[in-house]
Scaffold this motif. Structure first.
Motif, PDB file in Angstrom:
ATOM      1  N   THR A 116       0.833  -1.208   0.000  1.00 11.69           N
ATOM      2  CA  THR A 116       0.000   0.000   0.000  1.00 11.69           C
ATOM      3  C   THR A 116       0.862   1.251   0.000  1.00 11.69           C
ATOM      4  N   LEU A 117       1.885   1.269   0.864  1.00 10.15           N
ATOM      5  CA  LEU A 117       2.742   2.455   0.965  1.00 10.15           C
ATOM      6  C   LEU A 117       3.544   2.691  -0.307  1.00 10.15           C
ATOM      7  N   VAL A 118       4.050   1.630  -0.912  1.00  8.83           N
ATOM      8  CA  VAL A 118       4.789   1.780  -2.172  1.00  8.83           C
ATOM      9  C   VAL A 118       3.917   2.456  -3.223  1.00  8.83           C
ATOM     10  N   THR A 119       2.665   2.058  -3.295  1.00  6.10           N
ATOM     11  CA  THR A 119       1.760   2.629  -4.294  1.00  6.10           C
ATOM     12  C   THR A 119       1.374   4.057  -3.948  1.00  6.10           C
ATOM     13  N   LEU A 120       1.128   4.328  -2.664  1.00  7.83           N
ATOM     14  CA  LEU A 120       0.827   5.702  -2.265  1.00  7.83           C
ATOM     15  C   LEU A 120       2.008   6.620  -2.561  1.00  7.83           C
ATOM     16  N   ASP A 121       3.226   6.124  -2.319  1.00  5.91           N
ATOM     17  CA  ASP A 121       4.415   6.916  -2.652  1.00  5.91           C
ATOM     18  C   ASP A 121       4.445   7.244  -4.141  1.00  5.91           C
ATOM     19  N   TYR A 122       4.159   6.253  -4.945  1.00  9.97           N
ATOM     20  CA  TYR A 122       4.158   6.450  -6.399  1.00  9.97           C
ATOM     21  C   TYR A 122       3.133   7.504  -6.812  1.00  9.97           C
ATOM     22  N   LEU A 123       1.978   7.492  -6.117  1.00 12.32           N
ATOM     23  CA  LEU A 123       0.904   8.435  -6.447  1.00 12.32           C
ATOM     24  C   LEU A 123       1.095   9.795  -5.770  1.00 12.32           C
ATOM     25  N   GLY A 124       2.054   9.888  -4.862  1.00 16.44           N
ATOM     26  CA  GLY A 124       2.258  11.131  -4.122  1.00 16.44           C
ATOM     27  C   GLY A 124       1.161  11.406  -3.110  1.00 16.44           C
ATOM     28  N   LEU A 125       0.610  10.349  -2.515  1.00 15.95           N
ATOM     29  CA  LEU A 125      -0.494  10.479  -1.565  1.00 15.95           C
ATOM     30  C   LEU A 125      -0.040  10.102  -0.160  1.00 15.95           C
ATOM     31  N   ALA A 126      -0.671  10.697   0.837  1.00 13.23           N
ATOM     32  CA  ALA A 126      -0.463  10.342   2.240  1.00 13.23           C
ATOM     33  C   ALA A 126      -1.828  10.333   2.927  1.00 13.23           C
ATOM     34  N   VAL A 127      -2.675   9.380   2.521  1.00 16.07           N
ATOM     35  CA  VAL A 127      -4.059   9.343   2.987  1.00 16.07           C
ATOM     36  C   VAL A 127      -4.174   8.502   4.257  1.00 16.07           C
TER      37      VAL A 127
END
Length: 370
Positions: A116-127
């Motif tokens: 999950t974190l790898v993908t959020l990093d890729y998307l530039g998100l911190a939800v």
């Protein structure tokens, strides 16, 4: 106000399995509008790690018009949506996973969060992220997970429903300020249900004056022979708190529990500030959680954690509403350090049972205030 701020928050759900009475069904199912629940958020994607023969996810997803993605990364990206997701719900509970030599179910919670974190990093998100129950069966994994969330400043909520149940009877929480001893009654599997008792104990202990100071040592006697009752005879844990806590549970037979349950498990928790915590975990005597505590003035208070035994499990409705409010607001409802600490407590307890001794836990010198 623009349209994006009017729309419901969008959630990706990452689960081990989705079947009747699983945590995925009673939490994610509610977020999808099942079980009579009116959600305030929108589940837009789903990932299921396993698909048992009694799977519900395919039917539910088709009915609700949401895709089930083959990977966590694709579920978090939710490519079918025009806008990015606003939160992630991770349910790493239930399913066919191996058990290690210490009696811990090896749920893939670290893998779920890491992907999950790898993908959020890729998307530039911190939800905001919710992860059900304790962080991981391995405490080193839990520390890594916690540090990664903190480094990204991602709002985090974890844990189970039981600490949020109503207390019957209600009591003045100011009595917890000088808490010196607390005993929690539990049942079921040592890790899977012991973590509920740990969370109940910690949700009360953290309210003592000065806040949480951490845990010095852990001991678990696992119910072989009469170890727990022998320890009571030696004065190693308070029989009076056990009897008061049992009185809070409806339907318990009017006899000493020693006569009814010959081999309960005993958790002993020594806090850094001298506070003592105990969990008596029965195999069959009770089905709910209760507690009794003694404060600095010697006053004993006992209460039941009012969890339901049958569907629709209203305590999960309360937890689901808390998850929604957390994702909508981005505000953590309690310090996430509670989940790191209770994860360490149950992990070291299982280590203690395996090694047959009390374990000193300097790494659990975790401090926080409400």
């Amino acid at each position: 106000m623009n349209a994006s701020t009017n729309r419901p928050k969008k959630i990706a759900a990452i689960v081990t399995e989705y079947r009747h009475n699983s945590h995925a069904e009673v939490i994610v199912g509610r977020l999808l509008g099942d079980m009579g629940y009116q959600p305030s958020v929108e589940v837009v994607s789903l990932y299921t790690d396993q698909v048992p023969v009694n799977d519900m996810s395919r039917e539910v997803a088709a009915r609700c018009g949401i895709p089930i993605y083959p990977t966590i990364a694709e579920a978090v990206r939710a490519g079918h949506c025009q806008e990015p997701i606003d939160g992630v719900v991770i349910i790493g509970e239930h399913g066919d996973y191996p058990m290690n030599e210490r009696g811990q179910m090896m749920y893939p919670r670290r893998r779920f969060l890491e992907e999950t974190l790898v993908t959020l990093d890729y998307l530039g998100l911190a939800v905001p992220i919710f992860s059900d129950k304790h962080l991981a069966y391995n405490y080193n994994d839990a520390v890594w997970m916690f540090s990664q969330l903190k480094a990204r400043k991602i709002p985090f909520m974890g844990g189970s429903s039981i600490p949020h149940c109503d207390h019957i009877p209600t009591f003045n929480e100011q009595n917890l300020r000088s808490l010196r001893e607390i005993l929690v009654i539990s049942s079921g599997g040592l890790e899977a249900y012991g973590i509920h008792a740990m969370e109940v104990m910690q949700s009360l202990a953290e309210r003592r004056e000065g806040g949480e100071t951490g845990v010095r040592s852990i001991r678990l006697l696992g119910g072989s022979g009469d170890e727990t009752w022998s320890a009571m005879d030696r004065g190693e844990w308070p029989e009076d708190l056990l009897l008061q806590a049992l009185k809070a549970i409806p339907g318990v037979p009017d006899a000493h529990p020693r006569e009814l349950e010959p081999e309960p498990a005993l958790f002993i928790v020594d806090y850094m500030d001298g506070t003592k915590g105990y969990i008596i975990q029965f195999k069959r005597l009770v089905e709910q959680w209760s507690f009794a505590f003694r404060n600095g003035q010697g006053r004993v208070t006992a209460a039941l954690c009012d969890s339901d035994l049958e569907r629709p499990f209203a305590h999960f409705e309360r937890l689901t509403r808390m998850i929604e409010n957390f994702i909508i607001s981005g505000k953590e409802p309690f310090p996430p350090e509670r989940i790191l600490l209770t994860t360490g407590m149950i992990s070291f307890a299982m280590d203690s049972l395996f090694e047959g001794r009390k374990l000193e836990t300097p790494c659990l010198g975790i401090t926080y205030r409400l």
